[in-house]
Design a protein around this motif. Sequence first.
Motif, short mmCIF file in Angstrom:
data_model
loop_
_atom_site.label_atom_id
_atom_site.label_comp_id
_atom_site.label_asym_id
_atom_site.label_seq_id
_atom_site.Cartn_x
_atom_site.Cartn_y
_atom_site.Cartn_z
N VAL A 206 0.85 -1.19 0.00
CA VAL A 206 0.00 0.00 0.00
C VAL A 206 0.89 1.24 0.00
CG1 VAL A 206 -1.93 -1.12 1.14
CG2 VAL A 206 -0.20 0.00 2.52
N SER A 207 0.45 2.28 -0.69
CA SER A 207 1.25 3.48 -0.82
C SER A 207 1.03 4.41 0.37
CB SER A 207 0.90 4.22 -2.11
OG SER A 207 -0.41 4.77 -2.03
N SER A 208 1.96 5.32 0.55
CA SER A 208 1.81 6.34 1.58
C SER A 208 0.55 7.16 1.33
CB SER A 208 3.04 7.25 1.58
OG SER A 208 3.02 8.15 2.66
N ARG A 209 0.27 7.48 0.07
CA ARG A 209 -0.94 8.23 -0.27
C ARG A 209 -2.19 7.47 0.16
NH1 ARG A 209 -2.17 12.15 -4.26
NH2 ARG A 209 -0.05 11.95 -5.12
N LYS A 210 -2.21 6.16 -0.08
CA LYS A 210 -3.38 5.34 0.29
C LYS A 210 -3.59 5.37 1.80
CE LYS A 210 -6.54 2.06 -0.06
NZ LYS A 210 -7.88 2.31 -0.64
N ILE A 211 -2.51 5.31 2.57
CA ILE A 211 -2.63 5.34 4.03
C ILE A 211 -3.20 6.68 4.48
CG2 ILE A 211 -1.34 5.23 6.20
CD1 ILE A 211 0.77 3.54 4.59
N VAL A 212 -2.65 7.77 3.97
CA VAL A 212 -3.12 9.10 4.36
C VAL A 212 -4.57 9.29 3.98
CG1 VAL A 212 -2.86 11.58 3.91
CG2 VAL A 212 -0.83 10.17 4.29
N LYS A 213 -4.93 8.96 2.75
CA LYS A 213 -6.31 9.17 2.29
C LYS A 213 -7.30 8.32 3.08
CE LYS A 213 -7.55 11.38 -0.47
NZ LYS A 213 -8.05 12.78 -0.29
N SER A 214 -6.90 7.10 3.41
CA SER A 214 -7.81 6.21 4.15
C SER A 214 -8.04 6.73 5.57
CB SER A 214 -7.23 4.80 4.19
OG SER A 214 -7.11 4.26 2.89
N LEU A 215 -6.98 7.15 6.25
CA LEU A 215 -7.14 7.68 7.60
C LEU A 215 -7.83 9.04 7.60
CD1 LEU A 215 -3.70 6.64 9.14
CD2 LEU A 215 -5.95 5.71 9.72
N GLN A 216 -7.55 9.84 6.59
CA GLN A 216 -8.24 11.14 6.47
C GLN A 216 -9.75 10.93 6.36
OE1 GLN A 216 -7.86 12.86 2.62
NE2 GLN A 216 -8.22 14.98 3.30
N ALA A 217 -10.14 9.99 5.52
CA ALA A 217 -11.57 9.71 5.33
C ALA A 217 -12.18 9.14 6.60
CB ALA A 217 -11.76 8.75 4.16
N SER A 218 -11.46 8.27 7.29
CA SER A 218 -11.99 7.65 8.50
C SER A 218 -12.21 8.68 9.60
CB SER A 218 -11.03 6.56 8.98
OG SER A 218 -11.53 5.92 10.13
N VAL A 219 -11.22 9.53 9.83
CA VAL A 219 -11.35 10.58 10.84
C VAL A 219 -12.54 11.48 10.54
CG1 VAL A 219 -10.23 12.70 11.67
CG2 VAL A 219 -8.93 10.57 11.56
N THR A 220 -12.73 11.78 9.26
CA THR A 220 -13.85 12.63 8.87
C THR A 220 -15.19 11.93 9.09
OG1 THR A 220 -12.44 13.69 7.20
CG2 THR A 220 -14.83 13.98 6.97
N ARG A 221 -15.30 10.67 8.70
CA ARG A 221 -16.54 9.92 8.90
C ARG A 221 -16.89 9.79 10.38
NH1 ARG A 221 -14.38 6.59 4.62
NH2 ARG A 221 -13.48 5.21 6.22
N LEU A 222 -15.87 9.62 11.22
CA LEU A 222 -16.11 9.46 12.65
C LEU A 222 -16.51 10.76 13.35
CD1 LEU A 222 -13.13 7.10 13.54
CD2 LEU A 222 -15.56 6.51 13.69
N GLY A 223 -16.34 11.88 12.67
CA GLY A 223 -16.70 13.16 13.27
C GLY A 223 -15.67 13.67 14.26
N VAL A 224 -14.43 13.18 14.14
CA VAL A 224 -13.36 13.73 14.98
C VAL A 224 -13.17 15.19 14.58
CG1 VAL A 224 -10.90 13.58 15.55
CG2 VAL A 224 -12.25 11.48 15.22
N PRO A 225 -13.29 16.13 15.52
CA PRO A 225 -13.24 17.55 15.12
C PRO A 225 -11.94 17.94 14.42
CG PRO A 225 -14.14 17.34 17.34
CD PRO A 225 -13.64 15.98 16.94
N HIS A 226 -10.81 17.49 14.95
CA HIS A 226 -9.53 17.86 14.35
C HIS A 226 -9.26 17.00 13.13
CE1 HIS A 226 -5.56 19.38 13.91
NE2 HIS A 226 -4.93 18.31 14.37
N PRO A 227 -9.00 17.62 11.97
CA PRO A 227 -8.70 16.82 10.78
C PRO A 227 -7.47 15.94 10.99
CG PRO A 227 -9.02 19.15 10.23
CD PRO A 227 -8.94 19.07 11.72
N LEU A 228 -7.29 14.96 10.13
CA LEU A 228 -6.09 14.14 10.22
C LEU A 228 -4.86 15.05 10.22
CD1 LEU A 228 -4.89 11.25 10.21
CD2 LEU A 228 -4.68 11.49 7.72
N HIS A 229 -4.00 14.83 11.19
CA HIS A 229 -2.81 15.65 11.43
C HIS A 229 -1.64 14.95 10.74
CE1 HIS A 229 -1.14 18.78 14.29
NE2 HIS A 229 -0.02 18.13 14.02
N VAL A 230 -1.11 15.54 9.68
CA VAL A 230 -0.18 14.84 8.80
C VAL A 230 1.24 15.40 8.92
CG1 VAL A 230 0.37 14.26 6.40
CG2 VAL A 230 -2.02 14.31 7.16
N HIS A 231 2.14 14.54 9.33
CA HIS A 231 3.58 14.76 9.19
C HIS A 231 3.94 14.09 7.87
CE1 HIS A 231 7.86 14.16 10.99
NE2 HIS A 231 7.87 13.53 9.83
#
Length: 544
Positions: A206-231
Amino acid sequence: MLIRLTGGEVVDPVHGATAKRDVWIRDGLLTDVPKGETADETHDVSGCIVMAGAIDIHSHIGGGNVNTARLLLPEHHRAHQPRPANTPLSNAGWSTFQTGTLYAQMGFTTVVEPAMAPYTALHTHLELADIPIIDKATLAILGNDDFTLSLLRNGKSSAMLDDYVAWVVGSTRALGVKVINAGAAAAFKENVRSFSLDDTVPEYGVSSRKIVKSLQASVTRLGVPHPLHVHANNLGIAGSADTAAATIAASEGVPLHLAHLQFYGYGTEGKRKFSSEAARLAEAVNANPDVTIDIGQVMFGQTVTISSDVMRQFSAIGNANPKKTVILDGDGNGGGGIVPYRYKQDYYGSLQWAVGLELFLLITDPWRVFFTTDHPNGAPFTAYPELFELLMSSSARDAKSTELNATALGLTTLASIRREYNFEEIAIMTRAAPAKLLGLKDRGHLGAGAIADVAVYRKGKDIAKMFREAALVFKSGDLVVKNGKVTHYRWGKTLRLSPPPDKAMVKHMQTYHEERYGLSLDWFTFPDSAIQRDEPFAEVSCNS
């Protein structure tokens, strides 16, 4: 107890223009002007600026890597008061206790530790609980762990990923999720030494992009107020601006937060092939309303870099100053490195300093750019007052620039930027916007019903002194600082989300931990009572 602050110039962008008005505190909360009542305690703050308590969204103040840095560099904070001799790490300099006092003296009342490995959550929270006065929060690290990568490799449903993310956030008492060089730590174990956004992790595919996009979408669906915090990938190298620009573009209409963007603001122009791309990145941020960033400003002097980006830290060993480092390998998100570093006023240090200021000054919306030094990576947080002065005074920037490498500054746009932050913009960037980004409706402003976190600064020509020594600081209505000195100690709380755990995921995790580690899940989770404080946590709601 009814407290009145009178005569001050109130800077509260959430509730209108700056104006002289009284601020009232009743039993730890801000309140409207009471009718027919006399204050039990009155403070005349004439000639002062009154703001909500400041919020730092990205500062490494607790956890295993921070303690390892203390052990590696006991001499680093020799000038600071040593902690009592009968306490752990008594010879290791800057303690957790001092962290709270130093923040409070500057008017900061809430700080986020942005890199908590889930399996070290108890250690992290025990340490945070020893930081007085300020409230704290943590971000749980995901994106290099076997479970996340296996879910993505095996094509499991987004619902299953959501259940796992929710379990991690809830069980670790986190306020959000961070991904650090997504997939790189796992790739590093396979002897990979560089890793970009579209590279894939060996074994997992799996690519780094796939990991970021998947976690970004998950955090958003869960309603976590703070967006995915990306280093992001490729921190600190020439040409890293390409990676940052690609990551900004990858937001694709979904909220995303990029950490310490200064460390990605580098191009490859000039004889040294190291130049500023800050203007390009600022333009990309300005054009993308879904992206927020914090800076990670570099200031000059000795510091130590602390990061769970084990690949980056391993590559930085040769630049260690002094020449001693620690590189940690750990399961999933548990590795990292501690590399001491001294920022000099040479070509490279001068350019890094300028890149951060360019980003601060060229990103036009103060609601989307956040005030950090990535403590301690760019500089210790005690450098904040000097940084405030640089942002609010073009003449201060010009004066400092005369001391620096002219060739490096010539490859930046800094000299042409005359913008100066005003108090309203400072209040947005350090109070109102961080509260909004973290979903903390009870702070960051001075409206009725908010927690009475209030910072009072005595106006003067010396901007750095003004912000270094707050005239008064109230934490939840308690007066804790007077004339830049802590006068009263109290314990803050750790802010957390509590998403309900999915029962099937809990059973799945029990089986996983027994098979992978030979240990019960009880080894990795803990009750609130393990933190030796009355009511150590305060719950924050997920977005509906």
